[in-house]
Design a protein around this motif. Structure first.
Motif, PDB file in Angstrom:
ATOM      1  N   THR A  64       0.838  -1.205   0.000  1.00  0.00           N
ATOM      2  CA  THR A  64       0.000   0.000   0.000  1.00  0.00           C
ATOM      3  C   THR A  64       0.873   1.256   0.000  1.00  0.00           C
ATOM      4  O   THR A  64       0.614   2.207  -0.755  1.00  0.00           O
ATOM      5  CB  THR A  64      -0.934   0.004   1.233  1.00  0.00           C
ATOM      6  OG1 THR A  64      -1.673  -1.214   1.239  1.00  0.00           O
ATOM      7  CG2 THR A  64      -1.902   1.163   1.188  1.00  0.00           C
ATOM      8  N   ASP A 115      -6.471  -0.269   4.169  1.00  0.00           N
ATOM      9  CA  ASP A 115      -5.852   0.193   2.917  1.00  0.00           C
ATOM     10  C   ASP A 115      -6.782   1.111   2.124  1.00  0.00           C
ATOM     11  O   ASP A 115      -6.354   2.115   1.562  1.00  0.00           O
ATOM     12  CB  ASP A 115      -5.469  -1.007   2.035  1.00  0.00           C
ATOM     13  CG  ASP A 115      -4.318  -1.803   2.631  1.00  0.00           C
ATOM     14  OD1 ASP A 115      -3.798  -1.395   3.689  1.00  0.00           O
ATOM     15  OD2 ASP A 115      -3.951  -2.829   2.041  1.00  0.00           O
ATOM     16  N   GLU A 151      -3.840  -3.769  -5.679  1.00  0.00           N
ATOM     17  CA  GLU A 151      -3.131  -4.453  -4.587  1.00  0.00           C
ATOM     18  C   GLU A 151      -3.871  -5.732  -4.220  1.00  0.00           C
ATOM     19  O   GLU A 151      -4.950  -5.694  -3.641  1.00  0.00           O
ATOM     20  CB  GLU A 151      -3.057  -3.543  -3.351  1.00  0.00           C
ATOM     21  CG  GLU A 151      -2.400  -4.295  -2.198  1.00  0.00           C
ATOM     22  CD  GLU A 151      -2.245  -3.498  -0.908  1.00  0.00           C
ATOM     23  OE1 GLU A 151      -2.353  -2.253  -0.937  1.00  0.00           O
ATOM     24  OE2 GLU A 151      -2.012  -4.143   0.129  1.00  0.00           O
ATOM     25  N   LYS A 186      -2.701  -3.783  11.378  1.00  0.00           N
ATOM     26  CA  LYS A 186      -2.785  -2.369  10.994  1.00  0.00           C
ATOM     27  C   LYS A 186      -4.034  -1.771  11.605  1.00  0.00           C
ATOM     28  O   LYS A 186      -5.099  -2.391  11.597  1.00  0.00           O
ATOM     29  CB  LYS A 186      -2.725  -2.161   9.484  1.00  0.00           C
ATOM     30  CG  LYS A 186      -3.489  -3.162   8.669  1.00  0.00           C
ATOM     31  CD  LYS A 186      -3.230  -3.025   7.177  1.00  0.00           C
ATOM     32  CE  LYS A 186      -3.820  -4.202   6.444  1.00  0.00           C
ATOM     33  NZ  LYS A 186      -3.734  -4.120   5.002  1.00  0.00           N
TER      34      LYS A 186
HETATM   35 MG   LIG Z   1      -1.837  -3.180   1.987  1.00  0.00          MG
END
Ligand SMILES: [Mg+2]
Ligand SMILES: Nc1nc2c(ncn2[C@@H]2O[C@H](COP(=O)(O)OP(=O)(O)O)[C@@H](O)[C@H]2O)c(=O)[nH]1
Length: 367
Positions: A17, A47, A92, A274
């Motif tokens: 990302t 993301d 992605e 994340k």
């Molecule tokens: Mg990512």
């Protein structure tokens, strides 16, 4: 006019990302119209939130990887074409996905070659992770079946990009480079730091080429499915609120530390945690924090400037563990950190599961 389709794969946490956002900026500065397509097994993606917060048009494919949701990928690309009319699509894939050459790139070329010019397939690696995985340095990694997926990702790459060069010494990078050259002689190699924005231009220039036509991978789908299913997945969206504003950065840091501490006790290897916190203060944030291995340190990619009285937190965790274990670790950590901050944490959505067997819509071995 054909749009460029540029896909950047690589294992969870390698920096896809971050690198794609750099590439998006680079192309935008050249006057090109860029859109991103993110992908995950489930919805509520950090993301997508990040790409959107940078102002790029973004479509999210959830509920399966690009290969299993090929038609959704095409529909997303068509929606973008009708709206933002991008001339470059940056995609992605899920970080535990492989065989993308046969299941995404070659089908695109064969069936939609008039619409898309497909760039070489890049695969990113985190050098610290890669040194361990390739057996060049000691340290905890994943079990063999998970590493099967990792090795297949590298094997199918047209381009292998060693990212995060700022984190490794020259000697480590040379050793990694030598091993990659020996094991994956057909790949073009680059060394970059997407985080610092260095070394990127030669790689970006290589993406202007069209993908070559070597045969796709031989993949044992049973092994691939077992490897992917060893990873537990947890996505959650949480509403935070407080009467007295609290330190949002500390909140994110403590949350990551507690989750990691709990998983470390059970010898569970984190692939990627994340967390992003979009506060109600629109001028601030989102605060974003990542952790890419159990032995690693949580790192902010964006900090919050002001104290927080409310906001929406998105948490994505992938680790080699049963999903229920991840759930308990996250819920306990959240309760403790919210109590310490004097905040109320209301879980609005939480999904945890193992990815199901990959079942590609198309599998084309040669073009
Ligand atoms: Mg990512
Ligand atoms: N030090 C360093 N960190 C990076 C670099 N690129 C990405 N990261 C960090 O690695 C973590 C994972 O990055 P992300 O782009 O989300 O990885 P993805 O899962 O492959 O998409 C984040 O904390 C990033 O800030 C880099 O070049 N150097």
């Amino acid at each position: 006019m054909r749009a460029d389709y540029i896909m950047v794969g690589g294992f969870l946490g390698a920096g896809k990302t971050t690198a794609l956002l750099r590439l998006a900026q680079h192309l935008t500065a050249q006057g090109r119209r860029v859109a991103l397509i993110t992908n995950d097994q489930s919805h509520g993606l950090v993301d997508t939130a990040l790409a959107g917060s940078r102002g790029f048009p973004v479509e999210e494919i959830t509920g399966g990887c690009f290969c299993c949701r090929f038609d959704s990928l095409i529909q997303a690309a068509e929606r973008l074409a009708r709206g933002a009319r991008p001339d470059v699509l940056l995609a992605e894939p899920v970080g535990s996905c492989t065989d993308l050459r046969a299941t995404v790139q070659y089908p695109l070329r064969r069936m939609y070659g008039d619409h898309y010019r497909v760039a070489p397939l890049s695969v990113l690696v985190d050098p610290i992770r890669a040194l361990r995985v390739l057996g060049l340095e000691p340290g905890k990694t994943f079990s063999d079946k998970v590493l099967y997926v990792y090795s297949k990702q590298l094997e199918e790459a047209d381009i292998i990009v060693t990212n995060k060069c700022d984190l490794a010494s020259r000697e480590q990078l040379d050793r990694l480079d030598k091993a990659l050259r020996e094991r994956y002689p057909r790949a073009e190699l680059f060394q970059v730091s997407a985080g610092e924005g260095t070394g990127l231009d030669p790689w970006f220039a290589a993406l202007a080429a069209e993908q070559g036509s070597r045969a796709a991978l031989d993949v044992d789908y049973d092994l691939y499915a077992e490897g992917e299913a060893l990873l537990g997945w947890l996505n959650s969206t949480i509403r935070l609120s407080a009467v007295e504003p609290f330190d949002g950065n500390l909140f994110l840091l403590e949350l990551a530390r507690r989750i990691c501490g709990r998983l470390a006790k059970e010898s569970i290897e984190i692939a990627h945690l994340k967390v992003t916190l979009a506060t109600d203060d629109e001028a601030d944030g989102p605060g974003t924090l990542n952790l890419v291995s159990t032995a690693g340190e949580p790192a902010f990619s964006r900090i919050l400037a002001h104290a927080v009285s409310g906001g929406e937190m998105i948490l994505n965790l992938r680790a080699e563990a049963p999903p229920g274990v991840l759930r308990v670790a996250v819920e306990d950590a959240l309760a403790a950190v919210a109590a310490a901050a004097g905040a109320r944490a209301e879980v609005q959505q939480l999904e945890c599961f193992r990815p199901s067997r990959p079942n590609p819509t198309h599998r084309i071995l040669a073009v």
